[in-house]
Motif scaffolding. Structure first.
Motif, PDB file in Angstrom:
ATOM      1  N   MET A 218      72.484  30.110  49.795  1.00 45.61           N
ATOM      2  CA  MET A 218      72.699  31.542  49.613  1.00 45.61           C
ATOM      3  C   MET A 218      73.247  32.137  50.908  1.00 45.61           C
ATOM      4  SD  MET A 218      71.470  32.270  46.490  1.00 45.61           S
ATOM      5  CE  MET A 218      70.791  33.915  46.392  1.00 45.61           C
ATOM      6  N   GLU A 220      73.220  34.788  53.665  1.00 50.29           N
ATOM      7  CA  GLU A 220      72.253  35.737  54.204  1.00 50.29           C
ATOM      8  C   GLU A 220      72.957  37.047  54.547  1.00 50.29           C
ATOM      9  OE1 GLU A 220      70.125  34.075  57.461  1.00 50.29           O
ATOM     10  OE2 GLU A 220      69.353  32.362  56.308  1.00 50.29           O
ATOM     11  N   ALA A 224      69.915  44.172  51.215  1.00 45.21           N
ATOM     12  CA  ALA A 224      69.477  43.540  49.967  1.00 45.21           C
ATOM     13  C   ALA A 224      70.463  43.865  48.857  1.00 45.21           C
ATOM     14  CB  ALA A 224      68.083  44.028  49.591  1.00 45.21           C
ATOM     15  N   PRO A 225      70.587  42.986  47.876  1.00 43.16           N
ATOM     16  CA  PRO A 225      71.476  43.276  46.742  1.00 43.16           C
ATOM     17  C   PRO A 225      71.005  44.517  45.996  1.00 43.16           C
ATOM     18  CG  PRO A 225      70.775  40.971  46.743  1.00 43.16           C
ATOM     19  CD  PRO A 225      69.938  41.671  47.752  1.00 43.16           C
ATOM     20  N   PRO A 354      74.636  36.699  45.238  1.00 39.73           N
ATOM     21  CA  PRO A 354      74.214  37.398  44.006  1.00 39.73           C
ATOM     22  C   PRO A 354      74.694  38.839  44.039  1.00 39.73           C
ATOM     23  CG  PRO A 354      72.361  37.096  45.508  1.00 39.73           C
ATOM     24  CD  PRO A 354      73.504  36.323  46.091  1.00 39.73           C
ATOM     25  N   ARG A 357      69.961  42.254  41.991  1.00 44.17           N
ATOM     26  CA  ARG A 357      68.649  41.680  42.286  1.00 44.17           C
ATOM     27  C   ARG A 357      68.276  40.556  41.321  1.00 44.17           C
ATOM     28  NH1 ARG A 357      65.086  44.421  45.861  1.00 44.17           N
ATOM     29  NH2 ARG A 357      66.920  45.721  46.198  1.00 44.17           N
ATOM     30  N   GLU A 359      70.301  38.578  39.808  1.00 42.57           N
ATOM     31  CA  GLU A 359      71.157  37.423  40.070  1.00 42.57           C
ATOM     32  C   GLU A 359      70.669  36.596  41.255  1.00 42.57           C
ATOM     33  OE1 GLU A 359      75.299  38.295  40.294  1.00 42.57           O
ATOM     34  OE2 GLU A 359      75.477  38.653  38.128  1.00 42.57           O
ATOM     35  N   VAL A 360      69.789  37.163  42.084  1.00 46.88           N
ATOM     36  CA  VAL A 360      69.160  36.354  43.129  1.00 46.88           C
ATOM     37  C   VAL A 360      68.396  35.197  42.486  1.00 46.88           C
ATOM     38  CG1 VAL A 360      67.435  36.326  44.983  1.00 46.88           C
ATOM     39  CG2 VAL A 360      68.978  38.277  44.756  1.00 46.88           C
ATOM     40  N   CYS A 363      70.943  32.725  40.873  1.00 48.28           N
ATOM     41  CA  CYS A 363      71.629  31.904  41.874  1.00 48.28           C
ATOM     42  C   CYS A 363      70.713  30.802  42.398  1.00 48.28           C
ATOM     43  CB  CYS A 363      72.135  32.775  43.018  1.00 48.28           C
ATOM     44  SG  CYS A 363      73.611  33.742  42.631  1.00 48.28           S
ATOM     45  N   HIS A 364      69.434  31.132  42.630  1.00 50.60           N
ATOM     46  CA  HIS A 364      68.497  30.100  43.084  1.00 50.60           C
ATOM     47  C   HIS A 364      68.298  29.035  42.012  1.00 50.60           C
ATOM     48  CE1 HIS A 364      66.799  31.110  47.073  1.00 50.60           C
ATOM     49  NE2 HIS A 364      67.279  32.315  46.800  1.00 50.60           N
ATOM     50  N   LEU A 567      62.598  32.223  47.355  1.00 49.99           N
ATOM     51  CA  LEU A 567      63.270  33.488  47.062  1.00 49.99           C
ATOM     52  C   LEU A 567      63.086  34.464  48.218  1.00 49.99           C
ATOM     53  CD1 LEU A 567      62.317  34.151  43.312  1.00 49.99           C
ATOM     54  CD2 LEU A 567      64.452  33.226  44.210  1.00 49.99           C
ATOM     55  N   THR A 571      62.693  39.921  46.364  1.00 48.80           N
ATOM     56  CA  THR A 571      62.764  39.441  44.983  1.00 48.80           C
ATOM     57  C   THR A 571      61.429  38.860  44.542  1.00 48.80           C
ATOM     58  OG1 THR A 571      65.116  38.952  45.253  1.00 48.80           O
ATOM     59  CG2 THR A 571      63.997  37.902  43.411  1.00 48.80           C
TER      60      THR A 571
END
Length: 802
Positions: A218, A220, A224-225, A354, A357, A359-360, A363-364, A567, A571
């Motif tokens: 991811m 950094e 935050a998204p 992402p 939020r 999509e975090v 994506c993980h 995460l 999140t």
């Protein structure tokens, strides 16, 4: 073991190269009727596919066409031609290589039919066109091999069905022809092999060493998204920093509109004036080619792009891939990752960004799937009948045919292996007469049966019109965009519906430029440069990806963890709060939440069935709720949930999820809905009922839609069992509405529904209140108003600190 001819061996030795094991395997098994190579990106798949051809032609002369190479992309065919010509020239081999695509001149196309090169590189559409000519048997006489590159990219589309029907025709003309498929890593090699082989013959599979795992993580970011949205704009400072640290970075987006928005804001933040380009399918060919050449020449530090750069073209020195937005599909992510460090046994490097939020989490989940080599895939459907109808027309253009011979040939294609005689006769009758309701019109009287039982075109002059309409790619109704003035430079295309909303003075984004709409002249949108005004965003009808079933199931399994140490803190705390307030969705169960807000009653259904299916679920549920006097007012859907609001609370959701009731609701809803007309138009064009192209003229999208709407209404009224209406129903279900995903969801939960009634919005449902269509905010203050709305909502559910 088959040895390389001395001239090829010497060429390898002078470069210090040694043949890879999978390349040697392809050479050793070159006599196999069907041979599939699955190798990682950068693993030398293309050379492996061509080695037997180069060896054959180096060992002795060959008259005419020896090898036909088929690519999903015109640009890839051109790239492979350049890559082949270099070693051929260096070895002074008497081999002629040419490509044939929509960009090839008419003069060269005629010459290629009269005097084919030894190696011809083309696309599925151009191959279908070549098989339509009466001289096809002469042109393909002596054909030894067909190489289908990036076959995995064709396997799940109608282009793949059309391609394999054309290959079946080639196999009839050249019984000893060998089939070769080249594919990146896929979830089900056996499925690709079945597509490639002549049914029911087996296909040999060569599995290359997959190489090292990619370096993927991811990105950094300091910020935050956001809670909703899909642009990834918050990450631009971090993305620019990565661009500075690498030679060439590909920045992938899932839609063309998102790519345009991101490029615009990336350029505004590009204080160091780094050379950055944009590339997607709605841009003009000239602009795409300029960007491609700049990439090859190493002149660009970054390219914002879409799926137009997904496949195996080796574009310069790309050393980083950034995926903005959840990948939705692990196979697609692996394909895109492979664009970086495009070398054998070199790990690809990629970063995920992402867009919001949720999509975090996605994506993980995708990262874990890549590490576990767990690729996703959907169940292959039967061969579509609209493509089959077009194939019958193509076959008729080439001369008279026997129906049983053609049926036997079609059944050698995997997706059509179980085609019944009745189904084939339905398609043949439709192609010949237009069907019961249309047989009185001369326009659709296209085939006739001779006294000897053979079928042929009623009017040989129809071949031109049929050939002009070959293909299964359904371009959106678009208009060309050019700068004003005679010879104004082309910029690309925008959707006709978007153009209809423009008035002189309006601005929009295309190709990363802000342009001002001036006029519409002769189906062309004329614009001037205007960079001092906030732009509208051109709407591009590119593919809207839905999260795959396998990735959705992985997310549900992630939710069952006690903690989420991998995460980000914001999140993980969000998910913990959801568990405290309500519960998290689980595999094998359907979570439904009901709660009041602002004098409305809300119901949130966490189906994890993909955006199309969740959208359809909203339509069907609101229809059923209306019948139950629950007064629904609207809904919004994402890949993972559907949020419905109305005037009455939902007490018992179980009756809403009866599969038979949903099926009945779907059928009645589709019967009177615009979705069916849209689907009918696409299938009718493919099947040959409606022409999209005419000699010397072009129909506007509205004209074509008007024609198709009249036909649809006529058939629906007078011939409701018409083949085209049956095809339309099948296509609508598996395409636009994705009802199979709803069926899968209901089957998966076995009626186990967790209905939780609460007194306020829940953390997991809160982002749906900010989805486009739920919060109708427009204008220059859009971002600020949405941010204010998000802050107010998140404070309400205790998420304002995250």
């Amino acid at each position: 073991m088959r040895a390389l001819p001395p001239i090829l061996k010497n060429w390898f030795d002078t470069r210090g190269w040694s043949i890879h094991p999978h390349q040697q395997d392809m050479l050793d098994r070159s006599d196999a009727p069907s041979l599939l190579l699955i190798a990682p990106t950068g693993g030398g798949k293309t050379l492996a596919g061509f080695l037997p051809t180069l060896a054959d032609l180096a060992e002795g002369p060959h008259e005419g066409l020896h090898t036909l190479y088929i690519s999903p992309l015109k640009a890839l065919a051109s790239d492979i031609r350049r890559n082949l010509e270099r070693p051929i020239a260096e070895m002074a081999l008497p081999i002629r290589v040419e490509d044939r695509t929509g960009d090839t001149s008419a003069t060269r196309k005629r010459r290629q039919r009269a005097d084919p090169p030894h190696i011809l590189l083309t696309t599925p559409e151009s191959l279908a066109l070549l098989t339509s000519y009466e001289d096809a048997p002469r042109m393909f006489a002596g054909l030894k091999r067909v190489i289908i590159d990036e076959i995995h990219a064709l396997e799940e589309s109608k282009r793949g069905d059309q391609l394999m029907l054309a290959v079946s025709r080639l196999q009839t003309l050249c019984p000893e022809m060998r089939r070769v498929g080249l594919s990146a890593t896929v979830d089900d090699p056996a499925a690709i092999a079945r597509m490639l082989a002549k049914h029911p013959d087996p296909c040999e599979v060569v599995l290359a060493d997959p190489g090292p795992d990619p370096d993927i993580r991811m990105l950094e970011t300091t910020e935050a998204p956001p809670w909703s949205g899909g642009g990834g704009r918050y990450a631009i400072p971090a993305v620019l920093e990565q661009v500075k640290q690498h030679k060439t970075t590909l920045i992938f987006h899932n839609t063309r509109a998102q790519a345009e928005i991101f490029f615009h804001h990336l350029w505004l933040a590009n204080e160091d004036s780094l050379p950055i380009g944009i590339h997607h399918g709605s841009l003009s060919r000239e602009q795409r080619e300029r960007v491609e050449q700049a990439m090859v020449d190493g002149q660009l530090r970054a390219i914002v792009c879409t799926g137009s750069l997904d496949l195996g073209i080796d574009w310069g020195d790309v050393d980083l891939v950034i995926q903005v937005g959840a990948p939705k599909n692990v196979k697609r992510l692996v394909q895109r990752i492979g664009r970086a460090n495009h070398r054998y046994n070199a790990p690809s490097k990629a970063l995920l960004v992402p867009a919001n939020r949720f999509e975090v989490v996605e994506c993980h989940a995708a990262l874990e799937a890549v590490k576990d080599h767990d690729l996703d895939g959907e169940t292959r459907q039967r061969g579509p009948k609209d493509v089959l109808c077009q194939h019958i027309l193509i076959r008729a253009c080439a001369g008279a045919f026997d129906a049983m011979d053609l049926l036997h040939e079609i059944r050698t294609v995997g997706p059509y292996a179980d085609l019944t005689r009745a189904e084939f006769d339905d398609c043949l009758d439709f192609v010949a007469t237009g069907g019961y309701a249309l047989r009185a019109y001369d326009k659709w009287q296209r085939l006739m049966q001779r006294a000897d039982g053979m079928w042929q075109l009623r009017d040989p002059r129809a071949t031109r019109q049929i050939r002009m309409n070959i293909g299964t790619i359904m371009d959106p109704d678009t208009l060309k965009v050019r700068f004003t003035g005679r010879g104004g430079a082309p910029l690309g295309e925008i959707e006709e519906g978007f153009a209809a909303q423009l008035t002189p003075g309006d601005t929009f984004l295309i190709g990363g430029q802000i342009v001002r709409y001036e006029a519409l002249r002769e189906m062309t949108v004329e614009v001037t440069r205007r960079a001092d005004k906030e732009p509208k965003i051109a709407t591009f009808n590119g593919t809207k990806f839905a999260t795959s079933t396998q990735l959705s199931q992985r997310i549900l399994r992630m939710f069952q963890q006690d903690n989420w140490p991998t995460l980000p803190t914001h999140t993980a705390q969000w998910l913990h709060l959801q568990r405290e307030v309500s519960r998290l969705p689980e595999p094998g169960r359907l979570l439904i939440e009901s709660f009041p807000r602002d004098a409305r009653h809300y119901t949130c259904v966490y189906g994890f069935a993909g955006r199309n299916a969740q959208q359809t679920l909203g339509l069907l549920m609101t229809k059923r709720m209306d019948e139950l006097n629950l007064a629904p007012l609207g809904f919004v859907a994402t890949d993972y949930a559907t949020l419905i609001w109305g005037l009455e609370p939902l007490r018992d959701p179980a009756p809403l999820f009866d599969l038979h009731a949903l099926r009945d609701g779907l059928d009645s809803w589709l019967a009177g809905n615009a979705v069916m007309k849209r689907t009918f138009k696409s299938s009718a064009i493919i099947a040959g009922l409606i022409d999209r192209n005419h000699a010397g003229q072009r129909k506007s999208g509205r004209q074509a839609t008007f024609s198709s709407d009249i036909l649809y209404d006529t058939l629906h009224r007078y011939d409701p069992d018409h083949l085209m209406l049956r095809i339309t129903g099948e296509e609508a279900e598996r395409g636009l509405v994705d009802f199979s995903r709803i069926e899968e969801m209901i089957t998966r939960v076995h009626g186990t529904i967790d209905h939780i009634t609460l007194d306020r919005v829940t953390p997991l449902s809160a982002p749906l209140f900010l989805e486009h269509g739920r919060t109708p905010v427009e204008g220059a203050g859009q971002d600020r108003l949405l941010a204010d709305a998000a802050q107010e909502l998140m404070a309400e559910v205790g998420l304002d600190a995250l």
